[in-house]
Design a protein around this motif. Structure first.
Motif, mmCIF file in Angstrom:
data_model
loop_
_atom_site.group_PDB
_atom_site.id
_atom_site.type_symbol
_atom_site.label_atom_id
_atom_site.label_comp_id
_atom_site.label_asym_id
_atom_site.label_seq_id
_atom_site.Cartn_x
_atom_site.Cartn_y
_atom_site.Cartn_z
ATOM 1 N N PRO A 1 22.941 31.995 35.539
ATOM 2 C CA PRO A 1 23.168 33.095 36.494
ATOM 3 C C PRO A 1 23.564 34.402 35.835
ATOM 4 C CG PRO A 1 24.859 31.378 36.717
ATOM 5 C CD PRO A 1 23.818 30.849 35.794
ATOM 6 N N PHE B 1 21.406 37.774 36.370
ATOM 7 C CA PHE B 1 21.972 38.976 37.002
ATOM 8 C C PHE B 1 21.269 40.235 36.479
ATOM 9 C CE2 PHE B 1 25.308 42.131 38.018
ATOM 10 C CZ PHE B 1 25.454 41.840 39.358
ATOM 11 N N THR C 1 18.532 40.644 38.622
ATOM 12 C CA THR C 1 19.020 41.194 39.888
ATOM 13 C C THR C 1 19.113 42.712 39.810
ATOM 14 O OG1 THR C 1 20.303 39.180 40.252
ATOM 15 C CG2 THR C 1 20.950 41.108 41.526
ATOM 16 N N VAL D 1 18.002 38.001 46.969
ATOM 17 C CA VAL D 1 19.399 37.664 47.308
ATOM 18 C C VAL D 1 19.512 36.156 47.564
ATOM 19 C CG1 VAL D 1 21.183 37.891 49.098
ATOM 20 C CG2 VAL D 1 20.071 39.933 48.195
ATOM 21 N N CYS D 2 18.576 35.616 48.328
ATOM 22 C CA CYS D 2 18.601 34.174 48.641
ATOM 23 C C CYS D 2 18.313 33.348 47.387
ATOM 24 C CB CYS D 2 17.576 33.849 49.731
ATOM 25 S SG CYS D 2 17.894 34.698 51.276
ATOM 26 N N TYR E 1 18.774 34.179 44.210
ATOM 27 C CA TYR E 1 19.870 34.266 43.243
ATOM 28 C C TYR E 1 21.059 33.417 43.690
ATOM 29 C CZ TYR E 1 23.203 36.157 39.921
ATOM 30 O OH TYR E 1 24.127 36.271 38.913
ATOM 31 N N ILE E 2 21.379 33.487 44.968
ATOM 32 C CA ILE E 2 22.559 32.764 45.445
ATOM 33 C C ILE E 2 22.296 31.266 45.544
ATOM 34 C CG2 ILE E 2 23.960 32.387 47.524
ATOM 35 C CD1 ILE E 2 24.360 35.341 47.702
ATOM 36 N N PHE E 3 21.174 30.870 46.141
ATOM 37 C CA PHE E 3 20.974 29.442 46.412
ATOM 38 C C PHE E 3 20.313 28.687 45.257
ATOM 39 C CE2 PHE E 3 21.337 31.285 50.694
ATOM 40 C CZ PHE E 3 22.465 30.590 51.089
ATOM 41 N N LEU F 1 23.091 30.669 41.474
ATOM 42 C CA LEU F 1 24.542 30.483 41.564
ATOM 43 C C LEU F 1 24.904 29.087 42.033
ATOM 44 C CD1 LEU F 1 25.740 33.926 42.963
ATOM 45 C CD2 LEU F 1 25.695 33.104 40.616
ATOM 46 N N SER G 1 26.802 25.815 39.883
ATOM 47 C CA SER G 1 28.159 25.416 40.302
ATOM 48 C C SER G 1 28.401 23.933 40.046
ATOM 49 C CB SER G 1 28.356 25.714 41.787
ATOM 50 O OG SER G 1 27.457 24.958 42.572
ATOM 51 N N LEU H 1 26.502 40.564 45.021
ATOM 52 C CA LEU H 1 25.999 39.516 44.131
ATOM 53 C C LEU H 1 26.879 39.388 42.897
ATOM 54 C CD1 LEU H 1 22.125 40.029 44.410
ATOM 55 C CD2 LEU H 1 23.531 38.273 45.474
ATOM 56 N N GLY H 2 27.464 40.513 42.449
ATOM 57 C CA GLY H 2 28.396 40.459 41.323
ATOM 58 C C GLY H 2 29.631 39.643 41.679
ATOM 59 N N CYS I 1 29.761 37.277 43.903
ATOM 60 C CA CYS I 1 29.312 35.871 43.967
ATOM 61 C C CYS I 1 29.251 35.267 42.559
ATOM 62 C CB CYS I 1 27.934 35.790 44.624
ATOM 63 S SG CYS I 1 27.927 36.137 46.379
ATOM 64 N N LEU I 2 28.756 36.058 41.605
ATOM 65 C CA LEU I 2 28.672 35.566 40.221
ATOM 66 C C LEU I 2 30.068 35.292 39.664
ATOM 67 C CD1 LEU I 2 27.062 35.008 37.616
ATOM 68 C CD2 LEU I 2 27.183 37.452 37.114
ATOM 69 N N THR J 1 31.522 32.176 41.198
ATOM 70 C CA THR J 1 30.874 30.966 40.670
ATOM 71 C C THR J 1 31.371 30.655 39.260
ATOM 72 O OG1 THR J 1 28.908 31.480 41.961
ATOM 73 C CG2 THR J 1 28.643 29.883 40.185
ATOM 74 N N ILE K 1 29.641 31.627 49.114
ATOM 75 C CA ILE K 1 28.495 32.438 48.674
ATOM 76 C C ILE K 1 27.412 32.493 49.764
ATOM 77 C CG2 ILE K 1 28.932 32.114 46.205
ATOM 78 C CD1 ILE K 1 26.765 30.033 46.085
ATOM 79 N N LEU L 1 28.570 35.248 51.996
ATOM 80 C CA LEU L 1 28.303 36.541 51.355
ATOM 81 C C LEU L 1 26.813 36.872 51.401
ATOM 82 C CD1 LEU L 1 30.775 36.451 48.332
ATOM 83 C CD2 LEU L 1 30.636 38.243 50.065
ATOM 84 N N ALA L 2 25.960 35.845 51.225
ATOM 85 C CA ALA L 2 24.507 36.073 51.310
ATOM 86 C C ALA L 2 24.140 36.591 52.699
ATOM 87 C CB ALA L 2 23.750 34.779 51.010
#
Lengths: 210, 126
Positions: free
Chosen positions: A72, A76, A79, A198-199, A201-203, A206, A210, B33-34, B36-37, B40, B54, B57-58
């Protein structure tokens, strides 16, 4: 009548008029493209659903887990580049408001460069994974991982091609109704890529780390 | 027809382009997003708490983009776009949420329990 209103010549296209509930030709085209974008979003929804199903131990099979392949921190940088590309194109449409063709061209050119940087980072990521024998054939999880990332990447490639076409059309035809409508639709398409990212990167990145 | 417009640059969708809105959208998305990073990488939340945080936040970032990038509102020239998105949201919830839930339940019923040495990572619903 305001400063911009005028009686149209007989062959002028009817764009819109205030107080009339019906959609005008430009708005009809952008609404049609918007509905296409929503159907495109549902395609991504289907892929995200498949990702959610295969992102589990049996989906990994003998291949790596998500935590072993996503980075991630490095993503970024992707991103930043994709959001900057979207911002550059959006600023091109701000320049369009005042008829500033040079501003439009500059914004599109900057957007293309940033999008190419994004695609370069993505291809480098793919090459690294392939070198580690993490290919789409390795496991169900990797199949849907590559499918999701590549589908977004393909959208980016088509967006770049579309922008290259507009770089030719804007100086050649000027900011006429057709060109402006295409630039508006391209803005929808390009900003949509930021929402999808956004989706992703997060799902993917990130949540995977985890 | 006296108010009819013939200059495409005066179209409401062209004029809705906003320097402040786009820069705000860029800043909010990048900052979100920062955050969230950082959350994490800090590893102080349980997997389910992290996923919830997250995901929330999304959702906030997507709503912010809808307003700041796409300019969605209930004005005359945007109302159908706004409604089409609102009506599509349940389709996303149903297609993604139900699919993940069904296969999560199916896995619990049909798959072998965790084996020693098997690479494990919590699923979306764990």
């Amino acid at each position: 009548m305001d400063a911009h209103a005028a009686s149209p010549p007989d062959n002028a296209p009817d764009l819109w008029h205030y107080g009339h509930d019906g959609n005008d030709p430009m708005a009809m085209k952008t609404l049609g493209f918007w509905l296409y974008m929503i159907s495109d979003a549902l395609i991504f929804g289907g892929i995200f659903a498949a990702y959610g199903v295969l992102d589990q131990p049996m989906g990994f099979y003998t291949g790596p887990t998500a935590a072993q392949i996503v980075h991630p921190g490095a993503a970024f940088l992707q991103t930043i580049t994709i959001l900057s590309s979207v911002l550059a194109y959006s600023l091109a449409t701000v320049a369009m408001k005042t008829g500033n063709k040079n501003g439009v061209m500059l914004g599109i050119a900057a957007s293309i460069l940033l999008a190419l940087m994004f695609l370069g980072l993505e291809l480098n990521d793919f090459a690294t994974l392939f070198a580690q024998h993490a290919t789409p054939q390795t496991s169900g999880f990797l199949s849907v991982f590559f499918l999701l990332i590549a589908t977004h990447g393909l959208h980016m490639i088509f967006g770049v091609l579309w922008m290259l076409v507009m770089l030719i059309q804007v100086p050649r035809f000027g900011l006429n109704t057709d060109v402006v409508t295409r630039l508006l639709n391209l803005r929808l398409f390009w900003q949509f890529q930021a929402s999808v990212w956004v989706c992703v990167y997060i799902f993917v990145y990130l949540r995977g780390a985890s | 027809m006296s108010s009819q417009q013939i200059d495409p640059l005066q179209h409401p969708e062209v004029q809705q382009a906003s320097l402040r809105g786009y820069i705000s959208g860029y800043g909010v998305t990048l900052a979100g997003l920062g955050v969230c990073l950082l959350i994490t990488n800090a590893h102080f939340l349980s997997p389910i708490a992290l996923l919830s945080t997250i995901s929330a936040l999304a959702l906030i970032l997507l709503i912010a983009q809808a307003f700041l990038f796409f300019g969605l509102d209930f004005s005359q020239h945007n109302i159908w776009k706004t409604f089409s998105v609102i009506l599509t949201v349940p389709l996303f919830v149903l297609s993604i949420g139900l699919t993940v839930w069904m296969f999560h339940e199916l896995n619990g019923l049909t798959m072998l329990p965790e084996m020693p040495g098997m690479p494990m990572q919590p699923t979306l619903l764990q």
